[in-house]
Motif scaffolding. Structure first.
Motif, short mmCIF file in Angstrom:
data_model
loop_
_atom_site.label_atom_id
_atom_site.label_comp_id
_atom_site.label_asym_id
_atom_site.label_seq_id
_atom_site.Cartn_x
_atom_site.Cartn_y
_atom_site.Cartn_z
N PRO A 92 33.96 38.13 29.46
CA PRO A 92 34.30 37.80 30.83
C PRO A 92 35.42 38.68 31.33
N SER A 93 35.80 38.48 32.61
CA SER A 93 36.94 39.20 33.17
C SER A 93 38.23 38.60 32.63
N PHE A 94 39.25 39.45 32.49
CA PHE A 94 40.54 38.98 31.99
C PHE A 94 41.18 37.97 32.94
N PRO A 95 41.22 38.20 34.26
CA PRO A 95 41.97 37.27 35.11
C PRO A 95 41.41 35.85 35.12
N HIS A 96 40.10 35.72 35.39
CA HIS A 96 39.54 34.40 35.67
C HIS A 96 38.55 33.90 34.63
N GLY A 97 38.22 34.73 33.65
CA GLY A 97 37.34 34.29 32.58
C GLY A 97 35.89 34.10 32.99
N PHE A 123 36.38 29.98 28.42
CA PHE A 123 37.56 29.78 27.56
C PHE A 123 38.81 30.46 28.08
N VAL A 124 38.71 31.29 29.12
CA VAL A 124 39.89 31.85 29.81
C VAL A 124 39.97 31.12 31.13
N ILE A 125 40.96 30.24 31.27
CA ILE A 125 40.97 29.27 32.37
C ILE A 125 42.09 29.61 33.35
N ALA A 126 41.71 30.04 34.54
CA ALA A 126 42.68 30.34 35.59
C ALA A 126 42.77 29.16 36.55
N LEU A 164 39.81 28.13 38.95
CA LEU A 164 39.12 29.20 39.66
C LEU A 164 37.80 29.53 38.96
N GLY A 165 36.70 29.44 39.70
CA GLY A 165 35.39 29.78 39.15
C GLY A 165 34.93 28.79 38.10
N GLU A 166 34.00 29.26 37.26
CA GLU A 166 33.44 28.44 36.19
C GLU A 166 33.62 29.16 34.86
N PRO A 167 34.84 29.15 34.34
CA PRO A 167 35.12 29.90 33.11
C PRO A 167 34.69 29.13 31.86
#
Length: 508
Positions: free
Chosen positions: A247-252, A406-409, A401-404
């Motif tokens: 996934p992307s680093f910021p929002h997973g 395991f990286v949860i913003a 933010l979004g539907e991550p």
């Protein structure tokens, strides 16, 4: 909307060229320049104590000691620093950073390192073990990321292949350098461009800066995933590669890799899946039944990938794997020199000498963990992440933010999320601040799966939000820095601040 925010919004609409000219003018006026320097120096002075905690506690060396210290003294000082630094990550109070952290696993990798501390794959004749370990790490990672399906019915030269690097940034930079050279040789492109979503890791900007590639950033949608339509519009005859994150680093969130890679395949250009974070999680998450979209070499348009063994591969820092669809593409990564008086020279990555011990530790981590180990770790991580997401959504004023996975913003429309992050820091937590939009994230690792850690995180987060709501006037230390990063239209001023911060790191 208050006047400062209105002013910032208006400035953000000014063409970048005019803003750049205005910034140059501001920095050329001595009075204004001195005021800026005074403000940034004051801000950094507040951080220096935290960055240099050992001053006055342990000896400082700006020059070599006349007589070398005893081994016992060196080890004693290092042990003191280790004891001060390790409790936060051991207790699971850190986002990412240490992805396994179990003492038995660390001790095992340290023994592996000791056995291989002198090895160097640059001298393959002396240490054939190092090349064995590297080749097998690449093969195991490729298999995990769809190589078996991709290789089916294809000749060996078209099989998935790769190399080990020092980390995700080098893997990404190697891939971008490879596409630049490939496009120049096979397509005659001399003004190369890459197209990436705004959320793609900044290592791609670094590669663009180093290798003379124009970076074209495109927006993400309301789900924080790459916008396929905007990406299509950004492509032109100079485009050499499209980027997607998994996934992307910021929002997973996982970009629509299938659609993006098809754009690349139809135009016969490269597509790179950045799976530095997810490469050793998503394959196992899929096996566990989580809704993971296609992202790897099973998609015919994916021509390269990066996956970090030193993150969720649980190897020692720093190793990563960069993979390519075929040896012809990988050959553009290599460097060879045939006319040097020192002899024939060649190296597969940026470094000449490389730490064979770290390569051995990556191999040892993979073969000792095995499929069952990765499945079990991933299950525990994703179950913990689900509990944290539910808990964040239950806190009034916060949203995920979004539907991550395991990286949860998470952010807020009610409180200053940077002040919340600062209150969490006061409670011992080390989280990642994001901007555009303002948010904070936690990357869930095995450290967070320990009993009580997720519960403590949510309890402290609730208390932090309540404190900020009750004390909106508190300024804090780091909150103004993050706030400025998200609003200052003059990027050069912020860049100067970051350079001064790095200067501070090098102060003895």
């Amino acid at each position: 909307m208050d006047l400062p925010q209105l002013g910032t919004n208006l400035l953000n609409r000014v063409p970048p060229r005019l803003l750049s000219a205005a910034e140059r003018y501001l920095k050329s006026v001595p009075l204004l320049r001195n005021r800026l320097e005074k403000e940034t120096d004051s801000m950094l002075a507040g951080l220096e104590g935290d960055l240099k905690p050992y001053r006055g506690q342990l000896p400082t060396f700006a020059t070599l000691p006349t007589q070398g210290l005893s081994h016992e003294q060196v080890l004693g000082e290092m042990s003191q620093m280790k004891e001060k630094e390790e409790h936060r990550w051991k207790d699971g109070l850190v986002s990412g950073a240490v992805y396994h952290g179990d003492s038995e696993h660390i001790d095992f990798l340290n023994r592996v390192y000791a056995l291989n501390s002198q090895s160097n794959p640059l001298h393959a004749d002396l240490w054939p073990s190092a090349t064995k370990f590297e080749a097998e790490v690449v093969a195991m990672t490729a298999h995990m990321l769809g190589a078996t399906e991709a290789n089916a019915g294809r000749p060996p030269e078209q099989h998935i292949c790769g190399a080990l690097s020092s980390g995700g940034t080098e893997s990404i930079m190697l891939a971008m350098k490879t596409y630049r050279d490939w496009a120049r040789e096979t397509k005659g492109i001399t003004r190369p461009e890459m197209v990436a979503p705004s959320t793609a890791h900044t290592a791609f900007d670094k590669a663009a800066h180093y290798f003379g590639i124009k970076m074209v950033r495109v927006p993400v949608g309301p789900d924080y995933r790459a916008d396929v339509k905007a990406t299509r519009k950004a492509l032109n005859r100079n485009t050499i590669v499209i980027i997607g994150s998994a996934p992307s680093f910021p929002h997973g969130t996982i970009d629509p890799i299938e659609e993006l890679s098809e754009l690349a395949r139809k135009r016969r250009i490269g597509f790179h899946t950045d799976a530095c974070l997810g490469g050793f999680v998503l394959p196992w998450a899929r096996k566990l039944g989580y809704p993971v979209p296609e992202f790897d070499f099973r998609l015919p348009g994916v021509t390269s990938m990066s996956a970090d063994t030193h993150k969720f591969g649980y190897a020692a820092k720093g190793t990563s794997v960069v993979l390519y669809r075929g040896t012809a593409l990988r050959s553009h990564q290599y460097f060879t020199a045939t006319e040097w008086p020192g002899g024939i020279y060649f190296s597969p990555t940026f470094s000449g000498s490389r730490p064979g011990a770290l390569i051995a530790a990556a191999w040892a981590s993979l073969v000792s963990t095995g499929e069952e180990g990765y499945l079990d770790a991933t299950r525990r991580i994703l179950e913990t992440a689900d509990a944290i997401k539910r808990g964040i959504r239950a806190i009034p004023g916060l949203h995920v933010l979004g539907e991550p996975l395991f990286v949860i913003a998470f952010g807020s429309d009610i409180v200053d999320i940077y002040k919340v992050m600062e209150r969490m820091s006061a409670r011992g937590w080390s989280l990642n601040g994001l901007h555009k939009p303002a948010a904070v994230h936690i990357c869930v690792t095995q450290r967070h799966t320990q009993p009580g850690v997720a519960e403590r995180f949510l309890e402290d987060l609730r208390a932090a939000v309540e404190h900020v709501r009750a004390n909106p006037g508190e300024k804090g230390t780091m909150a103004p820095v993050y706030g400025m990063a998200g609003t200052v239209p003059f990027r050069g001023i912020l860049s100067d601040l970051l350079k001064k911060y790095m200067d501070l790191l090098y102060k003895v």
